[in-house]
Write an enzyme that holds these catalytic residues in place. Structure first.
Site, mmCIF file in Angstrom:
data_model
loop_
_atom_site.group_PDB
_atom_site.id
_atom_site.type_symbol
_atom_site.label_atom_id
_atom_site.label_comp_id
_atom_site.label_asym_id
_atom_site.label_seq_id
_atom_site.Cartn_x
_atom_site.Cartn_y
_atom_site.Cartn_z
ATOM 1 N N GLU A 293 0.901 -1.185 0.031
ATOM 2 C CA GLU A 293 -0.123 0.025 0.014
ATOM 3 C C GLU A 293 0.833 1.268 0.191
ATOM 4 O OE1 GLU A 293 -2.899 0.156 3.075
ATOM 5 O OE2 GLU A 293 -2.882 2.407 3.099
ATOM 6 N N GLU B 62 -2.650 12.015 2.777
ATOM 7 C CA GLU B 62 -3.199 11.525 4.015
ATOM 8 C C GLU B 62 -3.197 12.516 5.284
ATOM 9 O OE1 GLU B 62 -2.507 7.217 5.182
ATOM 10 O OE2 GLU B 62 -4.759 7.223 5.937
#
Ligand SMILES: *[C@@H]1O[C@H](CO)[C@@H](O)[C@H](O)[C@H]1NC(C)=O
Ligand SMILES: *[C@@H]1O[C@H](CO)[C@@H](O)[C@H](O)[C@H]1NC(C)=O
Ligand SMILES: *[C@@H]1O[C@H](CO)[C@@H](O)[C@H](O)[C@H]1NC(C)=O
Ligand SMILES: *[C@@H]1O[C@H](CO)[C@@H](O)[C@H](O)[C@H]1NC(C)=O
Ligand SMILES: *[C@@H]1O[C@H](CO)[C@@H](O)[C@H](O)[C@H]1NC(C)=O
Ligand SMILES: *[C@@H]1O[C@H](CO)[C@@H](O)[C@H](O)[C@H]1NC(C)=O
Length: 392
Positions: free
Chosen positions: A142, A147
């Site tokens: 990932e 974020e």
């Protein structure tokens, strides 16, 4: 006679293609009216980060205008519902959106996202990230590109993998390394140090661009606030090739010397979502760092109290995206000779047909062979001009 006088033009055409060919060509472009056609809508609760949301299906997202293309700007908009009145209850799920590309992109890809506004505010947790196919997390890898949570003033970047992938020491980056072990729950985490990478300040600066290079030599992620976007990126179009010569140091570098990229990262799908609260933004001690104790009478629920009520907390919880574009590295090829036109059409052929040819390997930045190719091309260009003058 006609064929002879066209010869210099032909040479110039071939050489022009050769000169403009750079390291990367467009493989997929998500923009404009067709932006959402390349993505699947999740259509389920948040069963990975446990936010108090429902990621609605495409019909609901479209009819409630939670996902649409702005008719004026042509930008993709993804919103959190901010009009539904939700009474306090034991289970609260506010509608929002999570979308995943239908296609997955392998090592050799370069992903660019141009964003004008990111969702922000207390309890808000947006992310632009990638997730591997062909297996279970975290075996598939990932990459978290954008974020952040609540009123955090900076973006955070991370890789997640199975045990054995690390960030090398002194990797050559501008960001601040927090953790180097990609198997930790937070992954191998790098904080942005450039200003205006998240929240209200990001939008006020005109947004910005992130580029993610997934290469056999490593994974590299750049961020530029709008005024600092390099010319090569600012001028890039869905038809043009791209090189990295004016990009500078990445924010986050994960060289393959400490993480074998092709071993830890399966082909990656791109994911865009916004959740509320959940296992990061909603952790009381973390929430309190940038949003205080909230107004809830029930202290245990103070972070979730944002989700209750008429949704007025989510007036800034929207994405405005100019485009997401995926490039694919072009193999270093010998220069096209004037007698061979095949080489010069190869690049455009791949970009328009979406050829799934084998991915070339090797480092991709500022190759000496590119410089050699360029100087050889210039030699041929001068030669063709001389031929041209001789014919006149
Ligand atoms: C989340 O729910 C969806 C839909 O039921 C399911 O396909 C998926 O496997 C679940 N994911 C996890 C991590 O449990
Ligand atoms: C918010 O979500 C968490 C995780 O699913 C759940 O435990 C909690 O009950 C939810 N809170 C409300 C008020 O719905
Ligand atoms: C990396 O983190 C994992 C998971 O916490 C742990 O098992 C492993 O020992 C760590 N590796 C190193 C070298 O610290
Ligand atoms: C890289 O792109 C710039 C324009 O963005 C161009 O001027 C330069 O010639 C390119 N270099 C190579 C090696 O293709
Ligand atoms: C929504 O709720 C907030 C806080 O409870 C209140 O200040 C605001 O006036 C309400 N807005 C609307 C449109 O009802
Ligand atoms: C809801 O959010 C949008 C932005 O997504 C904003 O333009 C609008 O004013 C908000 N509506 C309310 C009632 O707060």
């Amino acid at each position: 006679m006609k064929t002879i006088t066209n010869l210099p033009l032909l040479l110039l055409t071939i050489l022009g293609c050769e000169l403009s060919r750079a390291s990367y060509i467009v493989f997929r472009d998500y923009s404009g009216q067709s932006f959402f056609s390349g993505w699947d809508f999740y259509g389920f609760i948040d069963n990975t980060t446990w936010g108090n949301v429902t990621f609605v299906d495409q019909n609901t997202a479209t009819s409630q205008r939670l996902a649409y293309v702005d008719p004026t700007t042509g930008h993709a908009i993804l919103r959190v519902d901010n009009t539904t009145n939700i009474p306090p209850a034991t289970l609260v799920n506010r509608p929002t959106v999570k979308i995943t590309t239908k296609e997955a992109f392998d090592v050799g890809s370069l992903i660019i996202i141009d964003v004008n506004h990111l969702p922000y505010g207390c309890s808000v947790w947006p992310a632009f990230w990638t997730l591997g196919i062909n297996g279970q997390w975290p075996d598939v890898g990932e990459i978290d590109i954008i974020e952040g949570i609540n009123n955090l003033p900076f973006n955070q970047i991370a890789l997640h993998s199975t045990n054995g992938c690390f960030q090398a020491a002194n990797p050559g980056q501008s960001g601040r390394t927090i953790t180097t072990n990609c198997t930790l729950p937070e992954g191998c985490l790098v904080q942005e140090t450039k200003p205006n990478s998240f929240g209200a300040a990001f939008a006020q600066a005109g947004g910005g661009v992130w580029a993610t290079q997934i290469d056999v030599s490593g994974i590299y992620i750049w961020f530029w606030s709008r005024p600092d976007v390099p010319r090569s990126v600012a001028q890039a179009t869905a038809d043009s090739s791209l090189n990295l010569t004016d990009w500078g140091a990445p924010t986050a570098s994960y060289p393959a010397s400490a993480c074998t990229i092709s071993k830890f990262f399966q082909p990656q799908k791109l994911v865009l979502d916004t959740t509320l609260c959940g296992t990061w933004a909603g952790v009381p001690s973390i929430y309190a760092q940038t949003c205080g104790q909230g107004q809830s009478a029930k202290p245990r629920l103070f972070q979730v109290s944002n989700v209750f009520g008429n949704g007025s907390n989510y007036g800034n919880a929207w994405w405005d995206i100019s485009y997401v574009r995926v490039y694919r590295v072009v193999a270093d090829q010998p220069p096209a000779l004037p007698s061979s036109t095949g080489g010069s059409t190869g690049a455009t052929g791949l970009s328009s047909t979406g050829d799934n040819g084998t991915l070339p390997t090797g480092p991709v930045q500022a190759r000496p062979s590119s410089a050699m190719r360029e100087s050889l091309s210039w030699t041929l260009l001068v030669f063709s001009m001389m031929v041209s003058m001789w014919l006149m």
